[in-house]
Design a protein around this motif. Structure first.
Motif, PDB file in Angstrom:
ATOM      1  N   LEU A  69       0.824  -1.211   0.000  1.00 17.72           N
ATOM      2  CA  LEU A  69       0.000   0.000   0.000  1.00 17.72           C
ATOM      3  C   LEU A  69       0.856   1.259   0.000  1.00 17.72           C
ATOM      4  O   LEU A  69       0.519   2.252  -0.657  1.00 17.72           O
ATOM      5  N   ARG A  70       1.966   1.217   0.727  1.00 20.11           N
ATOM      6  CA  ARG A  70       2.839   2.397   0.771  1.00 20.11           C
ATOM      7  C   ARG A  70       3.473   2.653  -0.600  1.00 20.11           C
ATOM      8  O   ARG A  70       3.610   3.803  -1.027  1.00 20.11           O
ATOM      9  N   GLN A  71       3.862   1.582  -1.301  1.00 21.96           N
ATOM     10  CA  GLN A  71       4.403   1.744  -2.647  1.00 21.96           C
ATOM     11  C   GLN A  71       3.329   2.250  -3.597  1.00 21.96           C
ATOM     12  O   GLN A  71       3.591   3.093  -4.459  1.00 21.96           O
ATOM     13  N   ALA A  72       2.104   1.743  -3.440  1.00 17.79           N
ATOM     14  CA  ALA A  72       0.995   2.223  -4.261  1.00 17.79           C
ATOM     15  C   ALA A  72       0.765   3.710  -4.033  1.00 17.79           C
ATOM     16  O   ALA A  72       0.499   4.468  -4.974  1.00 17.79           O
ATOM     17  N   SER A  73       0.878   4.150  -2.777  1.00 13.98           N
ATOM     18  CA  SER A  73       0.719   5.572  -2.464  1.00 13.98           C
ATOM     19  C   SER A  73       1.769   6.402  -3.190  1.00 13.98           C
ATOM     20  O   SER A  73       1.464   7.491  -3.717  1.00 13.98           O
ATOM     21  N   LYS A  74       3.005   5.899  -3.237  1.00 16.66           N
ATOM     22  CA  LYS A  74       4.067   6.616  -3.941  1.00 16.66           C
ATOM     23  C   LYS A  74       3.790   6.673  -5.438  1.00 16.66           C
ATOM     24  O   LYS A  74       4.017   7.701  -6.088  1.00 16.66           O
ATOM     25  N   LEU A 239      -4.274   5.733   0.605  1.00 16.31           N
ATOM     26  CA  LEU A 239      -3.423   4.538   0.572  1.00 16.31           C
ATOM     27  C   LEU A 239      -2.369   4.586   1.671  1.00 16.31           C
ATOM     28  O   LEU A 239      -2.092   3.576   2.330  1.00 16.31           O
ATOM     29  N   ALA A 240      -1.766   5.754   1.875  1.00 15.40           N
ATOM     30  CA  ALA A 240      -0.770   5.898   2.932  1.00 15.40           C
ATOM     31  C   ALA A 240      -1.393   5.655   4.300  1.00 15.40           C
ATOM     32  O   ALA A 240      -0.780   5.028   5.176  1.00 15.40           O
ATOM     33  N   LYS A 241      -2.624   6.134   4.506  1.00 12.15           N
ATOM     34  CA  LYS A 241      -3.313   5.931   5.776  1.00 12.15           C
ATOM     35  C   LYS A 241      -3.600   4.453   5.996  1.00 12.15           C
ATOM     36  O   LYS A 241      -3.433   3.941   7.112  1.00 12.15           O
ATOM     37  N   GLN A 242      -4.017   3.758   4.947  1.00 13.58           N
ATOM     38  CA  GLN A 242      -4.258   2.324   5.065  1.00 13.58           C
ATOM     39  C   GLN A 242      -2.977   1.586   5.437  1.00 13.58           C
ATOM     40  O   GLN A 242      -2.997   0.642   6.228  1.00 13.58           O
ATOM     41  N   ALA A 243      -1.861   2.008   4.850  1.00  8.49           N
ATOM     42  CA  ALA A 243      -0.567   1.381   5.172  1.00  8.49           C
ATOM     43  C   ALA A 243      -0.238   1.576   6.648  1.00  8.49           C
ATOM     44  O   ALA A 243       0.242   0.646   7.319  1.00  8.49           O
ATOM     45  N   ASP A 244      -0.491   2.777   7.189  1.00  9.94           N
ATOM     46  CA  ASP A 244      -0.235   3.043   8.601  1.00  9.94           C
ATOM     47  C   ASP A 244      -1.096   2.144   9.494  1.00  9.94           C
ATOM     48  O   ASP A 244      -0.639   1.644  10.532  1.00  9.94           O
ATOM     49  N   ILE A 245      -2.344   1.961   9.089  1.00 10.24           N
ATOM     50  CA  ILE A 245      -3.249   1.110   9.861  1.00 10.24           C
ATOM     51  C   ILE A 245      -2.747  -0.327   9.864  1.00 10.24           C
ATOM     52  O   ILE A 245      -2.766  -1.016  10.896  1.00 10.24           O
ATOM     53  N   MET A 246      -2.278  -0.806   8.714  1.00  3.62           N
ATOM     54  CA  MET A 246      -1.741  -2.164   8.615  1.00  3.62           C
ATOM     55  C   MET A 246      -0.521  -2.333   9.508  1.00  3.62           C
ATOM     56  O   MET A 246      -0.367  -3.348  10.194  1.00  3.62           O
ATOM     57  N   ASP A 247       0.374  -1.355   9.498  1.00  3.91           N
ATOM     58  CA  ASP A 247       1.561  -1.423  10.354  1.00  3.91           C
ATOM     59  C   ASP A 247       1.165  -1.460  11.831  1.00  3.91           C
ATOM     60  O   ASP A 247       1.748  -2.207  12.624  1.00  3.91           O
ATOM     61  N   ALA A 248       0.194  -0.632  12.204  1.00  4.33           N
ATOM     62  CA  ALA A 248      -0.268  -0.609  13.595  1.00  4.33           C
ATOM     63  C   ALA A 248      -0.880  -1.951  13.989  1.00  4.33           C
ATOM     64  O   ALA A 248      -0.666  -2.448  15.096  1.00  4.33           O
ATOM     65  N   ALA A 249      -1.628  -2.540  13.065  1.00  4.09           N
ATOM     66  CA  ALA A 249      -2.241  -3.839  13.335  1.00  4.09           C
ATOM     67  C   ALA A 249      -1.179  -4.913  13.527  1.00  4.09           C
ATOM     68  O   ALA A 249      -1.322  -5.804  14.373  1.00  4.09           O
ATOM     69  N   ALA A 250      -0.105  -4.840  12.755  1.00  3.40           N
ATOM     70  CA  ALA A 250       0.989  -5.811  12.890  1.00  3.40           C
ATOM     71  C   ALA A 250       1.647  -5.698  14.259  1.00  3.40           C
ATOM     72  O   ALA A 250       1.979  -6.699  14.892  1.00  3.40           O
ATOM     73  N   ILE A 251       1.830  -4.450  14.731  1.00  2.00           N
ATOM     74  CA  ILE A 251       2.435  -4.242  16.048  1.00  2.00           C
ATOM     75  C   ILE A 251       1.541  -4.795  17.145  1.00  2.00           C
ATOM     76  O   ILE A 251       1.998  -5.468  18.075  1.00  2.00           O
ATOM     77  N   VAL A 252       0.236  -4.552  17.036  1.00  2.00           N
ATOM     78  CA  VAL A 252      -0.712  -5.062  18.022  1.00  2.00           C
ATOM     79  C   VAL A 252      -0.702  -6.583  18.027  1.00  2.00           C
ATOM     80  O   VAL A 252      -0.728  -7.224  19.086  1.00  2.00           O
ATOM     81  N   ARG A 253      -0.649  -7.184  16.845  1.00  4.39           N
ATOM     82  CA  ARG A 253      -0.616  -8.637  16.738  1.00  4.39           C
ATOM     83  C   ARG A 253       0.618  -9.200  17.435  1.00  4.39           C
ATOM     84  O   ARG A 253       0.546 -10.180  18.164  1.00  4.39           O
ATOM     85  N   GLU A 254       1.770  -8.570  17.235  1.00  9.22           N
ATOM     86  CA  GLU A 254       3.000  -9.065  17.847  1.00  9.22           C
ATOM     87  C   GLU A 254       2.975  -8.881  19.364  1.00  9.22           C
ATOM     88  O   GLU A 254       3.422  -9.749  20.110  1.00  9.22           O
TER      89      GLU A 254
END
Length: 282
Positions: A69-74, A239-254
């Motif tokens: 998603l971050r690459q798509a945003s770029k 798209l950048a916001k969605q990428a941030d949400i995904m990263d946050a979800a990964a941290i919560v999962r870990e």
């Protein structure tokens, strides 16, 4: 009856204390098992905690999706830059056409001779041609459709005055086409150096009318490009916001992962079955 119940309670409770004391002595006094359990309770873990492979895989998938998603945003942000560049060039051409029309109007009104008007008119025409030929973004021609075929990612359609280019923008698992209109057929070859365009008052009046029409078309295109840029900017930000949400979800999962070792899980099972042997409150 009350005395019997009390006696029965005292007996049962004493037996439970005895059983727990026996288990304590068996597990913690001198045996290898006791040493291992004491080390687990009283010492810091000497080996890193293991992770749940399922949770790790899920967090890895979330991070991979965030990266996509971050690459798509770029990519979409680059599409915005392309539209901004095109809009800026079209606005410059609009100003040039307005100046050329002023000169044609002067000749048509008889307030300027063809000889005096011609060099000014030609200079403006050449400036417009330069903008059409040179406007590009990272090697992508934006205003000259005849050069679109030289760029591998650009597809062309139509011909003559309807020639246009189409640039594919990858946006995540999908994408969209960015349309770029050709200005060479419409403007580059549409005006001469003033010899015919300003030959006399009648010719100059006809040229002024043509310039007015072309100026309206260019203004419309510039506005379309600007509007497209605005909508693309919103797409990129989303798209950048969605990428941030995904990263946050990964941290919560870990963080939610139970990283205890097998030995620690076994000890916890024993303690829950027999009663707590250590004071967890410190």
């Amino acid at each position: 009856m009350a005395d019997r119940n009390l006696q029965s309670f005292i007996v049962d409770y004493s037996l439970q204390l005895l059983q727990q004391d026996m288990l304590t002595n068996s597990l913690f006094m001198g045996s290898a098992t006791g040493k291992t359990l004491r080390d687990l309770v009283l010492k810091e873990a000497s080996v890193p905690l293991r992770t749940d492979p399922t949770a790790k895989a899920l967090s890895g998938t979330l991070r991979a999706d965030a990266g996509m998603l971050r690459q798509a945003s770029k990519n979409v942000a680059e599409a915005q830059s392309i539209m901004d560049t095109g809009a800026s060039a079209m606005n410059s051409i609009k100003d040039i056409l307005a100046d050329m029309k002023d000169i044609a109007d002067e000749v048509a009104a008889g307030t300027m001779t063809t000889a005096n008007a011609k060099p000014l008119y030609k200079s403006l025409r050449d400036e417009m041609r330069g903008i059409i030929s040179s406007t590009s973004y990272n090697g992508i021609p934006l205003l000259e459709g005849t050069n679109c075929g030289t760029y591998s990612r650009m597809a062309t359609s139509g011909s003559g005055t309807t020639l246009s280019g189409s640039l594919r923008i990858q946006s995540g698992s999908d994408g969209f086409d960015l349309a770029l209109l050709d200005m060479k057929s419409d403007l580059y070859n549409a005006y001469d150096d003033g010899t015919a365009d300003l030959a006399n008052a009648a010719a100059a009046a006809a040229t002024a009318t043509r310039l007015s029409t072309d100026s309206t078309t260019v203004t419309t295109i510039a506005d379309l490009y600007a509007g497209r840029s605005s909508s693309i900017a919103g797409h990129s930000a989303a798209l950048a916001k969605q990428a941030d949400i995904m990263d946050a979800a990964a941290i919560v999962r870990e963080r939610g992962n139970d990283g205890r070792t097998t030995e620690e899980l076994l000890l916890d099972l024993i303690l829950r079955a027999s009663g707590t042997l250590v004071d967890e409150n410190g």
